[in-house]
Scaffold this motif. Structure first.
Motif, PDB file in Angstrom:
ATOM      1  N   ALA A  71     -21.066 -56.409 -82.734  1.00 14.81           N
ATOM      2  CA  ALA A  71     -20.331 -55.454 -82.938  1.00 14.81           C
ATOM      3  C   ALA A  71     -18.752 -55.989 -82.180  1.00 14.81           C
ATOM      4  O   ALA A  71     -17.958 -55.887 -82.601  1.00 14.81           O
ATOM      5  CB  ALA A  71     -20.055 -54.172 -81.784  1.00 14.81           C
ATOM      6  N   LYS A  72     -18.349 -56.726 -80.796  1.00 20.40           N
ATOM      7  CA  LYS A  72     -16.787 -57.557 -81.125  1.00 20.40           C
ATOM      8  C   LYS A  72     -16.637 -58.213 -81.956  1.00 20.40           C
ATOM      9  O   LYS A  72     -15.558 -58.311 -81.714  1.00 20.40           O
ATOM     10  CB  LYS A  72     -16.766 -57.509 -79.704  1.00 20.40           C
TER      11      LYS A  72
ATOM     12  N   GLU B 227     -17.628 -57.954 -85.093  1.00 21.06           N
ATOM     13  CA  GLU B 227     -17.386 -57.428 -86.786  1.00 21.06           C
ATOM     14  C   GLU B 227     -15.469 -56.833 -86.327  1.00 21.06           C
ATOM     15  O   GLU B 227     -14.808 -56.927 -87.332  1.00 21.06           O
ATOM     16  CB  GLU B 227     -17.978 -56.504 -87.146  1.00 21.06           C
ATOM     17  N   ARG B 228     -15.938 -55.939 -84.867  1.00 20.10           N
ATOM     18  CA  ARG B 228     -14.102 -55.461 -84.695  1.00 20.10           C
ATOM     19  C   ARG B 228     -13.183 -56.394 -84.660  1.00 20.10           C
ATOM     20  O   ARG B 228     -11.693 -55.869 -84.876  1.00 20.10           O
ATOM     21  CB  ARG B 228     -14.013 -54.645 -83.288  1.00 20.10           C
ATOM     22  N   GLN B 229     -13.364 -57.914 -83.825  1.00 18.24           N
ATOM     23  CA  GLN B 229     -12.459 -58.364 -84.037  1.00 18.24           C
ATOM     24  C   GLN B 229     -11.535 -58.537 -85.642  1.00 18.24           C
ATOM     25  O   GLN B 229     -10.181 -59.548 -86.246  1.00 18.24           O
ATOM     26  CB  GLN B 229     -12.027 -60.219 -83.550  1.00 18.24           C
TER      27      GLN B 229
ATOM     28  N   HIS C  45     -11.775 -56.505 -88.144  1.00 22.81           N
ATOM     29  CA  HIS C  45     -11.850 -55.492 -88.662  1.00 22.81           C
ATOM     30  C   HIS C  45     -10.796 -55.335 -89.955  1.00 22.81           C
ATOM     31  O   HIS C  45     -10.725 -54.898 -91.154  1.00 22.81           O
ATOM     32  CB  HIS C  45     -11.157 -53.957 -88.189  1.00 22.81           C
ATOM     33  N   ALA C  46      -9.553 -56.114 -89.680  1.00 23.15           N
ATOM     34  CA  ALA C  46      -8.615 -56.552 -90.486  1.00 23.15           C
ATOM     35  C   ALA C  46      -8.254 -57.727 -91.395  1.00 23.15           C
ATOM     36  O   ALA C  46      -7.134 -57.868 -91.487  1.00 23.15           O
ATOM     37  CB  ALA C  46      -6.964 -56.006 -89.987  1.00 23.15           C
TER      38      ALA C  46
ATOM     39  N   SER D 198     -11.546 -66.225 -85.046  1.00 18.95           N
ATOM     40  CA  SER D 198     -11.752 -65.181 -84.387  1.00 18.95           C
ATOM     41  C   SER D 198     -12.429 -64.495 -83.323  1.00 18.95           C
ATOM     42  O   SER D 198     -12.473 -64.123 -82.485  1.00 18.95           O
ATOM     43  CB  SER D 198     -12.305 -64.176 -85.853  1.00 18.95           C
TER      44      SER D 198
ATOM     45  N   HIS E 186     -10.446 -53.392-100.158  1.00 20.52           N
ATOM     46  CA  HIS E 186     -10.076 -54.552 -98.484  1.00 20.52           C
ATOM     47  C   HIS E 186     -11.308 -55.304 -98.045  1.00 20.52           C
ATOM     48  O   HIS E 186     -12.251 -54.820 -98.650  1.00 20.52           O
ATOM     49  CB  HIS E 186     -10.447 -53.301 -97.411  1.00 20.52           C
TER      50      HIS E 186
ATOM     51  N   GLU F 150     -14.463 -56.857 -95.716  1.00 17.44           N
ATOM     52  CA  GLU F 150     -15.249 -56.223 -94.961  1.00 17.44           C
ATOM     53  C   GLU F 150     -16.190 -58.046 -94.059  1.00 17.44           C
ATOM     54  O   GLU F 150     -16.776 -57.935 -94.972  1.00 17.44           O
ATOM     55  CB  GLU F 150     -16.553 -55.102 -95.015  1.00 17.44           C
ATOM     56  N   CYS F 151     -16.000 -57.598 -92.934  1.00 20.96           N
ATOM     57  CA  CYS F 151     -17.366 -59.147 -92.583  1.00 20.96           C
ATOM     58  C   CYS F 151     -18.437 -58.089 -91.163  1.00 20.96           C
ATOM     59  O   CYS F 151     -18.149 -57.423 -90.686  1.00 20.96           O
ATOM     60  CB  CYS F 151     -16.423 -59.197 -91.286  1.00 20.96           C
ATOM     61  N   ARG F 152     -19.448 -58.699 -91.565  1.00 20.65           N
ATOM     62  CA  ARG F 152     -20.554 -58.677 -91.310  1.00 20.65           C
ATOM     63  C   ARG F 152     -20.443 -59.979 -90.689  1.00 20.65           C
ATOM     64  O   ARG F 152     -21.101 -60.368 -90.797  1.00 20.65           O
ATOM     65  CB  ARG F 152     -21.475 -57.639 -91.663  1.00 20.65           C
TER      66      ARG F 152
END
Length: 266
Positions: free
Chosen positions: A52-53, A55-57, A59-60, A176, A255, A257-259
């Motif tokens: 989760a961290k 993916e949040r990192q 996010h943009a 990241s 946009h 998206e990274c998973r």
């Protein structure tokens, strides 16, 4: 190398070959165990938090010079045509136990009934559009990383195992990782995968362009787009049950998206 060198003796060469083969076999066994831990869900929640961290990192993330919308649509169509020619089905694989889609239900109920053809076609077109907007059938970038951490979760090394083919994307993912791990609390020392000499994991980070947008982010100026999309039958979206968010397809605002996906825990 000189005549009589002990390292060239048959016994020494045999011992060296035995050690090399043993190391290779042990590596295969360790890799299988690491994969089985993930496949069977025998991993500590720490790794879910780490995912989760990550993916949040990311996010943009930027768009990384990905192909335009027409090229993405062409790729999606060509990919489904190839799958249909190979298997008779445009899907990605064998049937699953997932509930049937609305288009599939209509196809079953309206079999041999031409009056339902138009409705069935619209439903299936909407499903394909939704799949494309979510990035399921669009071009994607995948990079594989090996993370080496200390027992306390401190990052020691990031190894690039396989590249995505897009250097900018690879560099972005690599940059990241340190920030993401710095924001992750340390794992408990007795967690499975946390060894005395540290933590070693393998990850795949997949990136793709998506065309969905939260309805709550839309403004009054977006009403014209929504009306036009509805008029031509292209207004579609989804509802996220866990958050209550409504998502709408918006081809004007792509946009990236990274998973991230955990592959191995050694």
């Amino acid at each position: 190398m000189r005549p009589g060198d002990p390292s060239l003796a048959p016994d020494a060469l045999a011992a060296e070959e035995k050690a090399r083969v043993s190391e290779r076999v042990q590596g295969i066994i360790d890799d299988r165990r690491a994969r089985d831990r993930v496949d069977t869900g025998r991993i500590h929640p720490y790794f879910s938090k780490l995912r989760a961290k990550l993916e949040r990192q990311m996010h943009a993330a930027p768009l990384f010079d990905m192909p335009s919308l027409p090229k993405q649509l062409l790729h999606s169509w060509a990919d489904k045509a190839h799958r249909f020619g190979a298997s008779g089905s445009p899907g990605a694989g064998p049937p699953t136990r997932a509930p049937p889609k609305p288009g599939e239900l209509l196809a079953q109920r309206a079999r041999n009934n031409p009056e339902f053809d138009r409705l069935r076609g619209q439903s299936q077109a909407g499903e394909e559009l939704q799949s494309f907007a979510n990035g399921v059938s669009s071009l994607k970038l995948v990079v594989t990383l090996e993370l080496i951490q200390g027992p306390d979760g401190t990052l020691r090394e990031v190894k690039l195992v396989s590249r995505s083919g897009n250097r900018a994307y690879d560099d972005y993912v690599l940059q990241s990782v340190p920030s993401a791990l710095a924001k992750t609390p340390p794992p408990p020392p007795d967690a499975l995968g946390v060894n005395a000499d540290g933590i070693r994991t393998l990850w795949a980070v997949e990136g793709r362009v998506v065309y969905v947008r939260k309805a709550s982010e839309m403004k009054g100026s977006d009403s014209a787009y929504l009306a036009a999309a509805a008029a031509v039958g292209l207004l579609a979206g989804g509802f996220e049950e866990t958050t209550g968010e409504v998502y709408v397809i918006d081809v004007r605002n792509p946009h990236f998206e990274c998973r991230s996906r955990l592959l191995r825990v050694y």
